[in-house]
Design an enzyme around this catalytic site. Structure first.
Site, short mmCIF file in Angstrom:
data_model
loop_
_atom_site.label_atom_id
_atom_site.label_comp_id
_atom_site.label_asym_id
_atom_site.label_seq_id
_atom_site.Cartn_x
_atom_site.Cartn_y
_atom_site.Cartn_z
N HIS A 49 18.71 -87.05 -51.49
CA HIS A 49 19.31 -88.19 -50.80
C HIS A 49 20.56 -88.67 -51.53
CE1 HIS A 49 16.84 -90.03 -53.94
NE2 HIS A 49 17.67 -91.07 -53.89
N HIS B 238 14.34 -87.76 -56.93
CA HIS B 238 13.51 -88.43 -57.94
C HIS B 238 12.15 -87.76 -58.04
CE1 HIS B 238 16.57 -91.46 -57.85
NE2 HIS B 238 16.25 -91.88 -56.63
N GLN C 254 21.06 -86.55 -55.14
CA GLN C 254 20.03 -86.68 -56.16
C GLN C 254 18.63 -86.59 -55.58
OE1 GLN C 254 19.84 -91.44 -56.76
NE2 GLN C 254 21.90 -90.57 -56.99
N ARG D 92 20.37 -85.36 -60.76
CA ARG D 92 21.56 -85.10 -59.95
C ARG D 92 21.69 -83.62 -59.64
NH1 ARG D 92 24.37 -87.94 -64.32
NH2 ARG D 92 24.25 -90.20 -63.93
N GLU E 261 11.23 -94.79 -53.05
CA GLU E 261 12.04 -95.95 -52.75
C GLU E 261 12.26 -96.07 -51.24
OE1 GLU E 261 15.41 -94.81 -55.13
OE2 GLU E 261 16.44 -93.87 -53.45
#
Length: 329
Positions: free
Chosen positions: A178, A104, A102, A198, A121
């Site tokens: 990641h 982001h 995936q 995804r 993150e």
């Protein structure tokens, strides 16, 4: 004044919100002694004001309120912030099976297409089975090459695999391809976002719908950073007696949050400093928090916030914790 400070402090121990996931397991119960629902539980949102899973305040004047409501109705505890939504989210993830590959989006793309924050993150690895690895980054040199490799499913050549062990730390900026893989448990500090695109999901079928989970190939191509970046972290460790403070993330490398790890041996005196508030998760051991002379018991799995009204505090015992705080813009 002493009682006033204590009453304000009491409000910020938090109950997690649990999320079922196709890749989840039961380690949140066995490793953290959480009372989790039946089934495959993949995530504990332990400090969260996100609408998809807000944490609940356990005690004090705001007992029973969710963190998102407290942030809006009681902004003084958070330094009267400019941000309209609580900007951070802390999770514990149990990858009993591999997560989807995936990526982001950043703030701008997420605002336009999803109506929420982007998602940068980081992971602190709490446990990892022997031979575990992460998918972290990719080998494409251009957007055209990335598109071709994704559309053809050339995952062996596209994806970068990195061995992982307990105690490792990884920074995952938006735009980074990641995935956690089977056998890894992490504490994740991130922007408060639930947007995931995804690329690949191992052709798994959802047990409820009987269909493969949705992929987001065009969004993934749009948002992936090419070529992949490898952030250089300025990790600094200081000592106080036998205790240690390890600073993993700070600006300018990390534009959205600070992240530290504490290793407490007997006593560690701390200050909120210039942070408007601090998020704390106990990841190992046990001890006490001391605020204005009042003591609060802590154990592995305890999560709380040091609010704006508290400046100095002390941790005692034998334990480890992950701290995060927002970067104010």
């Amino acid at each position: 004044m002493k009682n006033e400070v204590n009453n304000r402090w009491n409000q910020f121990f938090l109950a997690p919100y649990f999320q079922k996931k196709i890749w989840g397991g039961r380690k949140l119960e066995t490793q953290f002694n959480y009372d989790i629902p039946a089934g495959d539980i993949g995530e504990a949102w332990v400090i969260s004001a996100h609408p998809h899973g807000p944490s609940t305040i356990l005690n004090g004047a705001l007992k029973g309120k969710t963190l998102d409501v407290a942030y809006k109705e009681n902004p003084e505890y958070f330094g009267n912030p400019k941000e309209p939504v609580f900007p951070l989210l802390t999770k514990i993830l149990d990858a009993n099976d591999s997560l989807s590959v995936q990526v982001h989006p950043d703030n701008e793309y997420a605002r336009i297409h999803e109506g929420e924050l982007g998602k940068t993150e980081c992971w602190y690895v709490l446990s990892a089975e022997p031979g575990s690895y992460l998918i972290y980054g990719h080998h494409a040199k251009t957007k055209a090459e990335l598109k071709e490799m994704i559309e053809s499913g050339d995952w062996d050549h596209l994806l970068r695999k990195v061995p992982v062990k307990k105690g490792d730390f990884f920074y995952v900026p938006s735009g980074t391809i990641h995935a956690l893989t089977k056998g890894i448990v992490v504490l994740e500090s991130q922007q408060s976002s639930d947007t995931t695109y995804r690329l690949y999901d191992y052709d798994r079928v959802d047990a409820v719908t009987g269909e493969k989970r949705e992929l987001h190939l065009q969004q993934s191509i749009d948002t992936t950073t090419v070529p992949a970046t490898d952030p250089k972290l300025n990790i600094v460790t200081t000592t106080q007696g036998e205790s240690k403070v390890t600073e993993y993330l700070q600006p300018p490398v990390s534009p959205f949050f600070y992240v530290d790890k504490l290793d407490v041996v007997d006593e560690l005196q701390l200050s909120r400093g210039e942070h408007p508030y601090v998020l704390v998760s106990i990841i190992d051991g046990a001890g006490q928090l001391v605020v204005d002379g009042q003591q609060f018991g802590l154990k592995k799995g305890t999560n709380f916030i040091i609010p704006n009204q508290v400046h100095d505090y002390t941790l005692t015992g034998q334990m480890a914790a992950i701290l995060s705080a927002p970067v104010e813009n």
